[in-house]
Scaffold this active site. Structure first.
Site, mmCIF file in Angstrom:
data_model
loop_
_atom_site.group_PDB
_atom_site.id
_atom_site.type_symbol
_atom_site.label_atom_id
_atom_site.label_comp_id
_atom_site.label_asym_id
_atom_site.label_seq_id
_atom_site.Cartn_x
_atom_site.Cartn_y
_atom_site.Cartn_z
ATOM 1 N N CYS A 70 -3.078 -6.695 -10.473
ATOM 2 C CA CYS A 70 -2.726 -5.847 -9.341
ATOM 3 C C CYS A 70 -1.457 -6.357 -8.648
ATOM 4 O O CYS A 70 -1.404 -7.501 -8.206
ATOM 5 C CB CYS A 70 -3.883 -5.804 -8.348
ATOM 6 S SG CYS A 70 -3.454 -4.911 -6.835
ATOM 7 N N CYS A 73 -2.137 -7.439 -4.752
ATOM 8 C CA CYS A 73 -2.916 -8.610 -4.360
ATOM 9 C C CYS A 73 -1.925 -9.739 -4.054
ATOM 10 O O CYS A 73 -0.791 -9.725 -4.537
ATOM 11 C CB CYS A 73 -3.855 -9.022 -5.495
ATOM 12 S SG CYS A 73 -5.398 -8.084 -5.546
ATOM 13 N N HIS A 116 -8.730 -6.745 -2.435
ATOM 14 C CA HIS A 116 -8.537 -5.674 -3.414
ATOM 15 C C HIS A 116 -9.664 -4.632 -3.380
ATOM 16 O O HIS A 116 -9.450 -3.462 -3.672
ATOM 17 C CB HIS A 116 -8.452 -6.285 -4.821
ATOM 18 C CG HIS A 116 -8.138 -5.300 -5.898
ATOM 19 N ND1 HIS A 116 -6.842 -4.985 -6.267
ATOM 20 C CD2 HIS A 116 -8.948 -4.532 -6.678
ATOM 21 C CE1 HIS A 116 -6.879 -4.076 -7.231
ATOM 22 N NE2 HIS A 116 -8.135 -3.785 -7.500
ATOM 23 N N HIS A 167 -5.741 -0.981 -5.235
ATOM 24 C CA HIS A 167 -5.677 -1.798 -4.020
ATOM 25 C C HIS A 167 -5.479 -0.897 -2.784
ATOM 26 O O HIS A 167 -4.671 0.023 -2.822
ATOM 27 C CB HIS A 167 -4.509 -2.782 -4.150
ATOM 28 C CG HIS A 167 -4.579 -3.906 -3.180
ATOM 29 N ND1 HIS A 167 -4.912 -5.193 -3.561
ATOM 30 C CD2 HIS A 167 -4.383 -3.959 -1.847
ATOM 31 C CE1 HIS A 167 -4.901 -5.973 -2.488
ATOM 32 N NE2 HIS A 167 -4.582 -5.245 -1.441
ATOM 33 N N HIS A 169 -3.972 0.730 -0.009
ATOM 34 C CA HIS A 169 -2.580 0.758 0.461
ATOM 35 C C HIS A 169 -2.175 2.175 0.828
ATOM 36 O O HIS A 169 -2.825 3.139 0.434
ATOM 37 C CB HIS A 169 -1.634 0.213 -0.609
ATOM 38 C CG HIS A 169 -1.425 1.160 -1.772
ATOM 39 N ND1 HIS A 169 -2.392 1.400 -2.725
ATOM 40 C CD2 HIS A 169 -0.381 1.940 -2.115
ATOM 41 C CE1 HIS A 169 -1.933 2.271 -3.598
ATOM 42 N NE2 HIS A 169 -0.717 2.629 -3.261
ATOM 43 N N GLN A 171 1.619 4.533 2.170
ATOM 44 C CA GLN A 171 3.063 4.578 1.974
ATOM 45 C C GLN A 171 3.755 5.070 3.230
ATOM 46 O O GLN A 171 3.130 5.729 4.069
ATOM 47 C CB GLN A 171 3.399 5.514 0.813
ATOM 48 C CG GLN A 171 2.753 5.077 -0.486
ATOM 49 C CD GLN A 171 3.130 5.994 -1.629
ATOM 50 O OE1 GLN A 171 4.290 6.051 -2.027
ATOM 51 N NE2 GLN A 171 2.173 6.724 -2.131
HETATM 52 ZN ZN LIG Z 1 -5.126 -5.835 -5.528
#
Ligand SMILES: [Zn+2]
Length: 347
Positions: A70, A73, A116, A167, A169, A171
């Site tokens: 990933c 991470c 994660h 993961h 996240h 934007q």
């Molecule tokens: Zn990750």
């Protein structure tokens, strides 16, 4: 909150946002990365008058990597990711595969946590509050860039939405122009002002509160409702009670309450389809006023949260009417969606 600005091996900017004021972030990115080359180009559609970002370099981007590779991470045990440090709270960095870059704007990635396996709904209130600080700070920084007209903070969650990294996240896009949806809202806002002398957003929120049938939850400083003409099967608009044009203008009271309200909304979203269903895919989108648009003070910062799942195992596709003609067909009445979102409240 402590902010540490650094650069990655290829010159992209990376910013740590930490809740501890004494943390030191000085890890160096040792990867042998080539400078980012992008060929992003904005083309105007002469029929619709809107813009399309042509970004062919994105075809080579990381696609569903295994969890031990990933890129979001932290860097650990000799494996180097996009984040040089071995841990972090919240991190923002420039996307290596941006849809918009250089004169055409800016694309950033926001990692909500170093963990994660958690989703935004699983964050603590403190962590969610730090993400809000990061969104706000990025909006303030990008407002200073002459090529950025409007900032859009968003999260795509779930493989069904096309997310290529597991993961947690989101934007941030800094557009070089005012987006069509925002332009449309400005037109509606201006004609409502001309017709009634009042602010459109104030009237919409007041109407939802007075009606009450579509209200999902009310805080002291935030209100969440399914809009009267919801486009998506489950769609919620979250407004601060005190109207502000963008994240920078939220007051401390609204900031303090936001994590509580937003986490509750996300947790309800995961319960809509009942136990045993995989987590609800969603798009969470902050609408903010463009920086230099006349009348921006009239605009209302708000968050639009919606899912493309309409029933367990079934997705709402943007098919002929939606994609061909921009006419949405919604199979879930907004009042029923609101009822469901009230039923699944946390104990
Ligand atoms: Zn990750």
């Amino acid at each position: 909150m402590k902010k540490t600005v650094t650069t990655l091996a290829d010159g992209r900017e990376l910013i740590y946002y930490d809740s501890a004021d004494d943390i030191v972030r000085d890890a160096v990115d040792p990867r042998p990365l080539d400078a980012v080359s992008t060929s992003s180009e904005i083309r105007r559609d002469p029929l619709l008058g809107d813009s399309v970002a042509i970004a062919s370099h994105r075809q080579g981007r990381t696609y569903h990597p295994p969890a031990d590779e990933c890129p979001l991470c932290p860097s650990r045990e000799g494996r180097h990711s996009e984040i040089p440090d071995t841990d972090y709270d919240v991190v923002v960095f420039e996307n290596r595969f941006p849809s918009l870059a250089g004169d055409s704007g800016r694309c950033e990635v926001v990692c909500f946590t170093s963990d994660h396996d958690v989703s935004f709904a699983g964050l603590t209130e403190e962590q969610a509050g730090l993400v809000l600080e990061a969104w706000t700070d990025r909006t303030a920084d990008l407002a200073e860039l002459p090529q950025v007209a409007q900032v859009f903070c968003f999260e795509n969650r779930g493989a069904e939405i096309g997310v290529t990294l597991g993961h947690p996240h989101g934007q941030i896009y800094g557009y070089p122009f005012v987006t069509p949806r925002t332009e449309q809202m400005f037109r509606s806002m201006e004609s409502h002002r001309a017709e009634t002398g009042r602010n459109l957003f104030d009237d919409v929120v007041a109407r939802e509160l007075a009606d009450g049938e579509r209200v999902v939850l009310e805080g002291e400083h935030w209100v969440a409702f399914v809009p009267y003409a919801a486009h998506w099967p489950y769609e919620v608009h979250l407004h601060p009670r005190r109207r502000v044009p963008d994240l920078r203008e939220l007051d401390d009271a609204a900031r303090t309450e936001f994590p509580q309200i937003y986490l509750e909304l996300l947790r309800r979203f995961d319960r809509i389809f009942g136990p045993g269903e995989p987590p609800t895919p969603y798009i969470s989108a902050w609408h903010q006023a463009p920086f230099r648009a006349p009348g921006r003070e009239e605009f209302a910062l708000h968050l639009e949260l919606f899912t493309i799942r309409r029933t367990p195992g079934k997705l709402k596709f943007l098919a002929g009417s939606e994609s061909g003609m921009n006419v949405f067909i919604n199979d879930v009445p907004p009042e029923a969606a609101a009822q469901r979102l009230r039923e699944v409240a946390s104990e």
